[in-house]
Design a protein around this motif. Structure first.
Motif, short mmCIF file in Angstrom:
data_model
loop_
_atom_site.label_atom_id
_atom_site.label_comp_id
_atom_site.label_asym_id
_atom_site.label_seq_id
_atom_site.Cartn_x
_atom_site.Cartn_y
_atom_site.Cartn_z
N GLU A 165 39.83 46.40 8.35
CA GLU A 165 38.72 47.20 8.87
C GLU A 165 37.94 46.45 9.94
N LYS A 166 37.87 45.14 9.83
CA LYS A 166 37.13 44.36 10.83
C LYS A 166 37.66 42.93 10.83
N LEU A 167 37.99 42.44 12.01
CA LEU A 167 38.44 41.05 12.17
C LEU A 167 37.95 40.59 13.54
N GLU A 168 36.85 39.85 13.54
CA GLU A 168 36.24 39.44 14.80
C GLU A 168 37.01 38.29 15.44
N ASN A 169 36.80 38.11 16.74
CA ASN A 169 37.42 36.99 17.44
C ASN A 169 37.01 35.67 16.78
N ALA A 170 37.93 34.73 16.80
CA ALA A 170 37.67 33.43 16.18
C ALA A 170 36.78 32.57 17.07
N GLU B 185 53.77 31.33 4.84
CA GLU B 185 52.91 32.50 4.93
C GLU B 185 53.29 33.37 6.13
N ALA B 186 53.21 34.67 5.89
CA ALA B 186 53.27 35.66 6.95
C ALA B 186 51.83 36.06 7.23
N LYS B 187 51.44 36.03 8.50
CA LYS B 187 50.03 36.28 8.76
C LYS B 187 49.82 37.11 10.03
N PHE B 188 48.69 37.81 10.01
CA PHE B 188 48.20 38.52 11.18
C PHE B 188 46.99 37.74 11.68
N ALA B 189 47.02 37.35 12.94
CA ALA B 189 45.99 36.45 13.46
C ALA B 189 45.34 37.02 14.71
N LYS B 190 44.05 36.64 14.89
CA LYS B 190 43.30 37.02 16.08
C LYS B 190 42.68 35.77 16.67
N SER B 191 42.90 35.54 17.97
CA SER B 191 42.44 34.33 18.62
C SER B 191 41.01 34.47 19.12
N GLU B 192 40.50 33.42 19.74
CA GLU B 192 39.15 33.47 20.30
C GLU B 192 39.06 34.44 21.47
N GLN B 193 40.21 34.69 22.13
CA GLN B 193 40.23 35.65 23.24
C GLN B 193 40.50 37.08 22.78
N GLY B 194 40.73 37.27 21.45
CA GLY B 194 41.01 38.60 20.94
C GLY B 194 42.49 38.95 20.91
N ARG B 195 43.36 37.99 21.21
CA ARG B 195 44.80 38.22 21.17
C ARG B 195 45.25 38.34 19.72
N THR B 196 46.02 39.38 19.41
CA THR B 196 46.47 39.61 18.03
C THR B 196 47.98 39.41 17.93
N THR B 197 48.40 38.70 16.88
CA THR B 197 49.81 38.35 16.72
C THR B 197 50.22 38.38 15.25
N GLY B 198 51.50 38.60 15.01
CA GLY B 198 52.10 38.37 13.72
C GLY B 198 52.73 36.99 13.75
N GLU B 199 52.48 36.18 12.73
CA GLU B 199 52.89 34.78 12.79
C GLU B 199 53.54 34.31 11.51
N ILE B 200 54.36 33.27 11.66
CA ILE B 200 54.96 32.56 10.53
C ILE B 200 54.39 31.15 10.52
N GLN B 201 53.95 30.69 9.37
CA GLN B 201 53.43 29.33 9.26
C GLN B 201 53.92 28.70 7.96
N ALA C 234 56.66 30.89 14.34
CA ALA C 234 56.86 32.02 15.25
C ALA C 234 55.54 32.74 15.46
N SER C 235 55.40 33.36 16.63
CA SER C 235 54.21 34.15 16.95
C SER C 235 54.64 35.31 17.84
N VAL C 236 54.42 36.54 17.35
CA VAL C 236 54.87 37.75 18.03
C VAL C 236 53.68 38.68 18.25
N PRO C 237 53.48 39.20 19.46
CA PRO C 237 52.36 40.12 19.70
C PRO C 237 52.43 41.35 18.78
#
Length: 219
Positions: A123-128, A151-167, A183-186
């Motif tokens: 519902e809400k995920l602000e820029n980091a 972990e499989a994760k959905f991430a949002k950067s300080e610029q607002g870029r959103t990605t699906g990632e493997i860590q 891995a990091s995929v838009p």
């Protein structure tokens, strides 16, 4: 040097040191060697094959987060708020100057092949803050000496870029942890994260809210 080149250490790299944008098109990569090993030589299953093999796993366990907390799961997180709603468990977490996690631990022991999927609404995920990430992730920690997790994760950067990632995380000899982003995929937004282990290999999946089926990020 005659030392072997480890998995993940043949790298294709684009680096920049100025503001602006750089573009490169990787055309192909060919490797000849006396011996080649690694996951890249193993067949990569399709989503259909992963789904079919999931149905063959003998046991299953479901958690319904629209119901009150039970012995099946535990809430954790500093200063976070948990509210049970008809839609599920609403987790509200404030911002911090340092990394803080909030979430749920499932009280199950998993052995052998597994398939774990988390359905959610972000519902809400602000820029980091600078240098950080705001993330929602599905994590599995293994019972071994290195205390490794994936972990499989959905991430949002300080610029607002959103990605699906493997860590993943591994324990160093000095007792510190090493984290590696594999891995990091838009991805526009995510409503499902999934981890699927088959024959010792874990596959990472994320489903974008605009898609009907999840994407396999990697393994």
């Amino acid at each position: 040097p005659r030392d072997p080149v480890a998995v993940g250490n043949v790298r294709l790299i684009l680096e920049t040191s100025t503001t602006g944008q750089a573009n490169v098109v990787w055309k192909s990569l060919r490797i000849h060697a006396e011996r080649i090993d690694g996951l890249a030589k193993k067949p990569f299953p399709s989503l259909t094959q992963l789904d079919a093999s999931r149905e063959l796993l003998q046991e299953s366990f479901d958690l319904d987060f629209s119901k009150k907390s039970s012995p099946s799961w535990i809430q954790w997180g500093r200063d976070s708020k948990f509210e049970t709603t008809e839609a599920g468990l609403l987790v509200t977490a404030p911002g911090f100057d340092t990394w803080q996690g909030h979430g749920v631990l499932s009280m199950v022991d998993v052995t052998g092949d597994f398939d774990v999927s988390l359905d959610m609404d972000i519902e809400k995920l602000e820029n980091a803050s600078p240098g950080g990430e705001s993330v929602v992730c599905l994590q599995a920690e293994f019972r071994n000496e290195s205390k490794s997790f994936i972990e499989a994760k959905f991430a949002k950067s300080e610029q607002g870029r959103t990605t699906g990632e493997i860590q993943d995380r591994r324990l160093n000899e000095d007792g510190s942890f090493e984290y590696a982003e594999v891995a990091s995929v838009p991805v526009g937004n995510a409503n499902q994260l999934r981890l699927a282990r088959r024959d010792g290999v874990v596959y990472f999946l994320v489903r974008d809210t605009d898609d009907f089926e999840p994407k396999i990020l990697g393994r």
